[in-house]
Write a protein that holds these residues in place. Sequence first.
Motif, mmCIF file in Angstrom:
data_model
loop_
_atom_site.group_PDB
_atom_site.id
_atom_site.type_symbol
_atom_site.label_atom_id
_atom_site.label_comp_id
_atom_site.label_asym_id
_atom_site.label_seq_id
_atom_site.Cartn_x
_atom_site.Cartn_y
_atom_site.Cartn_z
ATOM 1 N N GLN A 182 1.748 7.618 -6.181
ATOM 2 C CA GLN A 182 2.826 7.455 -5.392
ATOM 3 C C GLN A 182 3.302 5.936 -5.819
ATOM 4 O O GLN A 182 2.521 5.078 -6.544
ATOM 5 C CB GLN A 182 2.474 7.325 -3.720
ATOM 6 C CG GLN A 182 1.951 8.464 -3.392
ATOM 7 C CD GLN A 182 1.583 8.546 -1.855
ATOM 8 O OE1 GLN A 182 2.379 7.939 -1.118
ATOM 9 N NE2 GLN A 182 0.311 8.804 -1.474
ATOM 10 N N ASP A 239 4.991 1.649 9.093
ATOM 11 C CA ASP A 239 4.284 0.956 8.076
ATOM 12 C C ASP A 239 5.404 0.775 6.858
ATOM 13 O O ASP A 239 6.529 0.902 6.991
ATOM 14 C CB ASP A 239 3.339 2.189 7.316
ATOM 15 C CG ASP A 239 3.740 3.577 7.445
ATOM 16 O OD1 ASP A 239 4.767 3.585 6.533
ATOM 17 O OD2 ASP A 239 3.381 4.409 8.048
ATOM 18 N N ASP A 251 2.998 0.477 -2.156
ATOM 19 C CA ASP A 251 1.900 0.077 -1.479
ATOM 20 C C ASP A 251 1.477 1.426 -0.582
ATOM 21 O O ASP A 251 2.188 1.881 0.089
ATOM 22 C CB ASP A 251 1.956 -1.403 -0.405
ATOM 23 C CG ASP A 251 2.447 -2.279 -1.346
ATOM 24 O OD1 ASP A 251 1.609 -2.415 -2.288
ATOM 25 O OD2 ASP A 251 3.098 -3.283 -0.981
ATOM 26 N N LEU A 252 0.070 1.601 -0.589
ATOM 27 C CA LEU A 252 -0.386 2.501 0.306
ATOM 28 C C LEU A 252 -1.167 2.312 1.358
ATOM 29 O O LEU A 252 -1.721 3.049 2.243
ATOM 30 C CB LEU A 252 -1.332 3.631 -0.779
ATOM 31 C CG LEU A 252 -0.416 4.314 -1.997
ATOM 32 C CD1 LEU A 252 -1.473 4.924 -2.589
ATOM 33 C CD2 LEU A 252 0.801 4.804 -1.432
ATOM 34 N N LYS A 307 5.117 2.209 3.780
ATOM 35 C CA LYS A 307 4.585 3.316 2.684
ATOM 36 C C LYS A 307 5.877 3.746 2.137
ATOM 37 O O LYS A 307 6.671 3.534 2.647
ATOM 38 C CB LYS A 307 3.707 4.375 3.341
ATOM 39 C CG LYS A 307 2.379 4.164 3.560
ATOM 40 C CD LYS A 307 1.522 5.145 4.294
ATOM 41 C CE LYS A 307 0.057 5.002 4.633
ATOM 42 N NZ LYS A 307 -0.527 5.950 5.192
#
Length: 781
Positions: free
Chosen positions: A445, A573, A448-449, A575
């Motif tokens: 991905q 978030d 940021d995760l 993501k």
Amino acid sequence: MSKHHQETAPFIERVIFNNRLIVLLAFVLLTLFFGYQATQVKPDASFEKMIPVNHPYVVNMLEHQDDMPNLGNRVRIAVAIEDGDIFSTEYMETLKRINDEVFFLPGVDRSGMRSLWTPNVRWTAVTEFGFDGGPVANFPSYHDEHQLEELRENVLRSGEIGRLVANNFKSTIIEVPLQESYPNPDNPSDLVRLDYGEFSRLLEEKIRSFQDENDNISIHITGFAKIVGDLIEGIIGVVMFFGVALLITFFLLLMFTRCLKSSFITLVCSVIAVIWQLGLLRTMGFGLDPYSILVPFLVFAIGISHGVQIINAMALESVNTDASLTAARRAFRSLYIPGIVALISDGVGFMTLLLIEIAVIRELGIAASVGVAVIILTNLILLPILMSYIGISKKAIARKRELSERPQKMWLTIAKFSHPSVAPISVVLAIIAFGFGIYHGQKVQIGDLDPGAPELRPDSRYNLDNDFIISNYSTSSDVLVVMVKTPNEGCSMFETMDAIDQLEWRMLNLDGVQSAVSLVTVAKQVIMGNNEGNLKWLGLSRNQDNLNTAISRAEGMFNQDCSLAPVMIFLNDHKADTLIRATAEVEAFAEEYNTEDLQFLLAAGNAGIEAATNEVIQTSQLKMLLTVYAVVIFMCLVTFRSVRAVICIIVPLALTSVLANALMAFMDIGVKVATLPVIALGVGIGVDYGIYIYSRLETYLRQGLPLQEAYYETLKTTGKAVTFTGFTLAIGVATWIFSDIKFQADMGILLTFMFLWNMFGALWLLPALARFLIRPDKLRK
């Protein structure tokens, strides 16, 4: 050397070794100069360096940043009380002292500060006489129950619960907007750049210290400036890791060479390369940011890898001659071309990072390229010259002679990778590995995760502070800001406000959106209040006078001439999926509603910046990867003049890149500012293995040796150095895995894997490919 050998030696060799003393003197003077410059290098970080300033989102944000000072670079300080609540004399007096301390910190935009003690935080109420209001803190101090009760009423009427005031009334936030540059107190006409390291230190020294004075008070600080400050603070740990890597490398060198003086000189030359790199960066006007601080590690490791090749070659030559000068010249002659090609490939590969329009990545690429250029001088020229005076110890030469005279089982076993029966198996395994890596690599991905600041560990002080704010306040720390641009006085028009209302409705019904706030949110409340609080009036009036009255209480929700109104969208978030979904919805809305006089512009807020960064990384990733491989292929093609040779060198390298992507997917490491450079660094450094091995292999093939025998001889000479280099590089960066800085740990994991797998791929797959592609008979022509 004899006159004949002097004449047949390459011109560059004659220039260097016939003028050794002059060259050494030049190196001493330059090392002193760059050493002084290196001592002047300072940490250098800025908000704009970390973001893609040419992306349309960021262009829009920077163009309008003066119209929304509270939505850009800011710090949030949560002041919490353990026993009791905020409606106490103890708490309010402490909050006031902290507010005053923050107010006078350098770089603070004082006009935009917000807390219970700032006059721009107000309460509003509808009474039988109409609207009433005022500052939330309307007493110079709070000492009696009547004042504290009035404070409670003001807070309840302010609309700040869940924003500036915690839902449980046990903490409040001080919002601190920052200026990237501010007037110098000693000379107001001169602008001073915000020093993030110093600012973070002052926050710890002057603000967090309040919790040391009072056990009942705790301080929690978040914001970009604090993240960067904590990363700069972590530089001390980076220096410690450098020292550990230095000791480990010296020990391994000693084990490899069995010669104390050659090990020490190799180490010294690599340290000189680091000194030169830092000095050159200072001379060029660069500092070290939290990302490029890792580059000296790589420069040192690359210097060691090429130095080992020189020492190994000189030891082999010393077996056949007693003259250290002759051995040094022969070692230089055999390695300067593959060494220069490998280092130029490294440097040009690192320069591909300039394709990414994020200043911090570009500076990392420049720093790495400068370091590689320096290694050409320090480890391919200075090291042989020093060794020509010092020489290899007799004990090490005797051991090398003994090893060269008897079969070496390990190399005989590895040489079988080139056997006609084993090579096809290796190729089939490589194809399976490619398929495995490509399949799982698709799951990687962008962005940021992890919640909070992914640059730091989940249990870091910053992320614990961030968790506190998320847990106690209604508004998320991930904010996407849409800028609504109109002509002057246009933001209060019904058509504008109705369109904003429609945007809010669509965003509130989007998965991943927590809430949305704009001048429309406030205007609806005011209109309802003007009509005795009747919920039927919770909407927009078409009467322009009513709208003008309504937005007059929406302070901070539009600029002075009412030509820009931000819509703040709070996300669950940051993501990548959430950001893509939110920005796509806004862009679709803008395409439908934008006119000449009304524009919905993306994006400000930390989520808007992150969305822009993710887009730049996604579009640059493939372009950078293709460019670095194109450069490496071109350099190998120019050197070896053979497409088949290039395939033998590049395929193991490509397999490493594919498997590294799969590793990132398995370990939930996203492609972001910290990890994207690893791709170029891994390819640039990894190509060295293949170049050295193939260069030596081709030499033996030209002498008429069969492939397997030629590869065995290659392993006896260069293979040992390549193996040592791979493990040394890997061990050096593996120390990063234990760093408090998470992105450094991620880079350590990926680089350790890439260094080891590049080494293994060169030793295993290159000879297997050579079995099918290389024709020794043509090489001998």
